[in-house]
Design a protein around this motif. Structure first.
Motif, PDB file in Angstrom:
ATOM      1  N   PRO A  20       0.817  -1.220   0.000  1.00 41.10           N
ATOM      2  CA  PRO A  20       0.000   0.000   0.000  1.00 41.10           C
ATOM      3  C   PRO A  20       0.852   1.272   0.000  1.00 41.10           C
ATOM      4  N   THR A  21       2.003   1.224   0.661  1.00 38.82           N
ATOM      5  CA  THR A  21       2.882   2.392   0.679  1.00 38.82           C
ATOM      6  C   THR A  21       3.390   2.696  -0.726  1.00 38.82           C
ATOM      7  N   PHE A  22       3.837   1.665  -1.436  1.00 39.91           N
ATOM      8  CA  PHE A  22       4.338   1.863  -2.793  1.00 39.91           C
ATOM      9  C   PHE A  22       3.245   2.481  -3.678  1.00 39.91           C
ATOM     10  N   ILE A  23       2.034   1.966  -3.567  1.00 38.35           N
ATOM     11  CA  ILE A  23       0.915   2.486  -4.372  1.00 38.35           C
ATOM     12  C   ILE A  23       0.654   3.954  -4.039  1.00 38.35           C
ATOM     13  N   ARG A  24       0.670   4.296  -2.744  1.00 34.75           N
ATOM     14  CA  ARG A  24       0.435   5.682  -2.337  1.00 34.75           C
ATOM     15  C   ARG A  24       1.570   6.596  -2.792  1.00 34.75           C
ATOM     16  N   VAL A  25       2.816   6.114  -2.714  1.00 36.99           N
ATOM     17  CA  VAL A  25       3.969   6.910  -3.166  1.00 36.99           C
ATOM     18  C   VAL A  25       3.829   7.229  -4.652  1.00 36.99           C
ATOM     19  N   HIS A  93      13.635   3.313  -9.685  1.00 35.45           N
ATOM     20  CA  HIS A  93      13.924   4.735  -9.570  1.00 35.45           C
ATOM     21  C   HIS A  93      12.970   5.568 -10.410  1.00 35.45           C
ATOM     22  N   LEU A  94      12.723   6.756  -9.927  1.00 35.54           N
ATOM     23  CA  LEU A  94      12.010   7.780 -10.672  1.00 35.54           C
ATOM     24  C   LEU A  94      13.067   8.776 -11.135  1.00 35.54           C
ATOM     25  N   ARG A  95      13.164   8.971 -12.447  1.00 39.47           N
ATOM     26  CA  ARG A  95      14.080   9.974 -12.980  1.00 39.47           C
ATOM     27  C   ARG A  95      13.256  11.206 -13.311  1.00 39.47           C
ATOM     28  N   LEU A  96      13.549  12.292 -12.604  1.00 35.35           N
ATOM     29  CA  LEU A  96      12.879  13.567 -12.824  1.00 35.35           C
ATOM     30  C   LEU A  96      13.769  14.438 -13.699  1.00 35.35           C
ATOM     31  N   GLN A  97      13.170  15.035 -14.749  1.00 35.43           N
ATOM     32  CA  GLN A  97      13.935  15.873 -15.664  1.00 35.43           C
ATOM     33  C   GLN A  97      13.195  17.174 -15.924  1.00 35.43           C
ATOM     34  N   HIS A  98      13.976  18.246 -15.933  1.00 32.00           N
ATOM     35  CA  HIS A  98      13.456  19.558 -16.304  1.00 32.00           C
ATOM     36  C   HIS A  98      14.590  20.309 -16.987  1.00 32.00           C
ATOM     37  N   GLN A  99      14.375  20.662 -18.233  1.00 35.37           N
ATOM     38  CA  GLN A  99      15.404  21.283 -19.063  1.00 35.37           C
ATOM     39  C   GLN A  99      16.658  20.411 -18.997  1.00 35.37           C
ATOM     40  N   GLU A 100      17.775  20.953 -18.553  1.00 31.26           N
ATOM     41  CA  GLU A 100      19.024  20.165 -18.511  1.00 31.26           C
ATOM     42  C   GLU A 100      19.241  19.475 -17.166  1.00 31.26           C
ATOM     43  N   GLN A 101      18.340  19.688 -16.235  1.00 27.55           N
ATOM     44  CA  GLN A 101      18.514  19.131 -14.898  1.00 27.55           C
ATOM     45  C   GLN A 101      17.877  17.749 -14.800  1.00 27.55           C
ATOM     46  N   GLN A 102      18.523  16.898 -14.007  1.00 31.06           N
ATOM     47  CA  GLN A 102      18.008  15.540 -13.810  1.00 31.06           C
ATOM     48  C   GLN A 102      18.244  15.128 -12.364  1.00 31.06           C
ATOM     49  N   VAL A 103      17.230  14.508 -11.754  1.00 32.85           N
ATOM     50  CA  VAL A 103      17.315  14.032 -10.376  1.00 32.85           C
ATOM     51  C   VAL A 103      16.748  12.617 -10.341  1.00 32.85           C
ATOM     52  N   ASN A 104      17.459  11.702  -9.686  1.00 31.25           N
ATOM     53  CA  ASN A 104      16.964  10.337  -9.503  1.00 31.25           C
ATOM     54  C   ASN A 104      16.457  10.171  -8.081  1.00 31.25           C
ATOM     55  N   VAL A 105      15.288   9.539  -7.955  1.00 33.51           N
ATOM     56  CA  VAL A 105      14.683   9.276  -6.651  1.00 33.51           C
ATOM     57  C   VAL A 105      14.519   7.768  -6.521  1.00 33.51           C
ATOM     58  N   ASP A 106      15.074   7.187  -5.467  1.00 37.40           N
ATOM     59  CA  ASP A 106      14.938   5.766  -5.203  1.00 37.40           C
ATOM     60  C   ASP A 106      13.567   5.549  -4.548  1.00 37.40           C
ATOM     61  N   LEU A 107      12.657   4.902  -5.287  1.00 34.16           N
ATOM     62  CA  LEU A 107      11.296   4.738  -4.780  1.00 34.16           C
ATOM     63  C   LEU A 107      11.228   3.806  -3.580  1.00 34.16           C
ATOM     64  N   TRP A 108      12.060   2.756  -3.570  1.00 32.12           N
ATOM     65  CA  TRP A 108      12.042   1.861  -2.402  1.00 32.12           C
ATOM     66  C   TRP A 108      12.525   2.615  -1.170  1.00 32.12           C
ATOM     67  N   ASP A 109      13.550   3.440  -1.332  1.00 30.36           N
ATOM     68  CA  ASP A 109      14.040   4.247  -0.216  1.00 30.36           C
ATOM     69  C   ASP A 109      12.923   5.136   0.335  1.00 30.36           C
ATOM     70  N   LEU A 110      12.176   5.739  -0.560  1.00 34.70           N
ATOM     71  CA  LEU A 110      11.071   6.593  -0.146  1.00 34.70           C
ATOM     72  C   LEU A 110      10.009   5.779   0.602  1.00 34.70           C
ATOM     73  N   CYS A 111       9.708   4.580   0.117  1.00 34.48           N
ATOM     74  CA  CYS A 111       8.750   3.705   0.809  1.00 34.48           C
ATOM     75  C   CYS A 111       9.268   3.322   2.191  1.00 34.48           C
ATOM     76  N   TYR A 112      10.557   3.035   2.298  1.00 34.84           N
ATOM     77  CA  TYR A 112      11.134   2.689   3.602  1.00 34.84           C
ATOM     78  C   TYR A 112      11.011   3.857   4.568  1.00 34.84           C
ATOM     79  N   GLN A 113      11.202   5.094   4.064  1.00 36.33           N
ATOM     80  CA  GLN A 113      11.065   6.265   4.922  1.00 36.33           C
ATOM     81  C   GLN A 113       9.633   6.408   5.437  1.00 36.33           C
TER      82      GLN A 113
END
Length: 162
Positions: A20-25, A93-113
């Motif tokens: 359920p956490t993963f789905i909500r994230v 991972h979720l890779r977020l991109q805007h113009q030339e910027q890129q950020v990776n978010v570890d989804l499992w890490d976020l669920c663990y938090q």
């Protein structure tokens, strides 16, 4: 890095909460992406233990590929060899991109938090956030939603402005 769970009660509660956490994230990320300049794409990744060399990664990857076409005797030899090597665990991972910027978010890490009170990637023992479980032992959906919203908002608030 997966959380270090030291007792069966915590393990059972984590099993109850992770899906359920993963789905909500993912749903809360979607809501933020709908109103954000950032674009998101999801990627399966391999998470290697710290200090794993590129040579070792290549060797493990080749052995895992060889296993798919190996005879039963060869499979046993490969397993014995792999038992001595660092093995990656799957990540998402979720890779977020805007113009030339890129950020990776570890989804499992976020669920663990979300699920654990004291989660850090330092492999310290964790405790379940018991506010996410109601008196009957089921998921407390409102607390889960509130905590998930807060953590996903922090991710988007921390993105560089572009």
């Amino acid at each position: 890095m997966p959380p270090k769970i030291t007792n069966s009660a915590t393990w059972q509660q984590a099993e109850l909460l992770m899906q359920p956490t993963f789905i909500r994230v993912v749903d809360n990320i979607r809501k933020h992406l709908d109103t954000s300049l950032w674009k998101g794409t999801y990627h399966d990744v391999l998470i290697w233990p710290p200090g794993t060399t590129d040579k070792t990664k290549a060797m493990v990857t080749q052995l895992l590929q060889d296993m798919e076409t190996a005879t039963p005797a060869q499979v046993e030899d490969i397993r014995e060899h792999l038992a001595l090597l660092p093995i990656p665990h799957p990540g998402y991972h979720l890779r977020l991109q805007h113009q030339e910027q890129q950020v990776n978010v570890d989804l499992w890490d976020l669920c663990y938090q979300v699920c654990f009170l004291n989660y850090s990637a330092n492999n310290e023992p964790v405790d379940i956030d018991t506010s996410l479980v109601d008196e009957s032992g089921d998921v407390d959906w409102q607390h889960l939603e509130n905590k998930t919203q807060q953590l996903v908002k922090q991710v988007f608030d921390s993105l560089p402005e572009g």
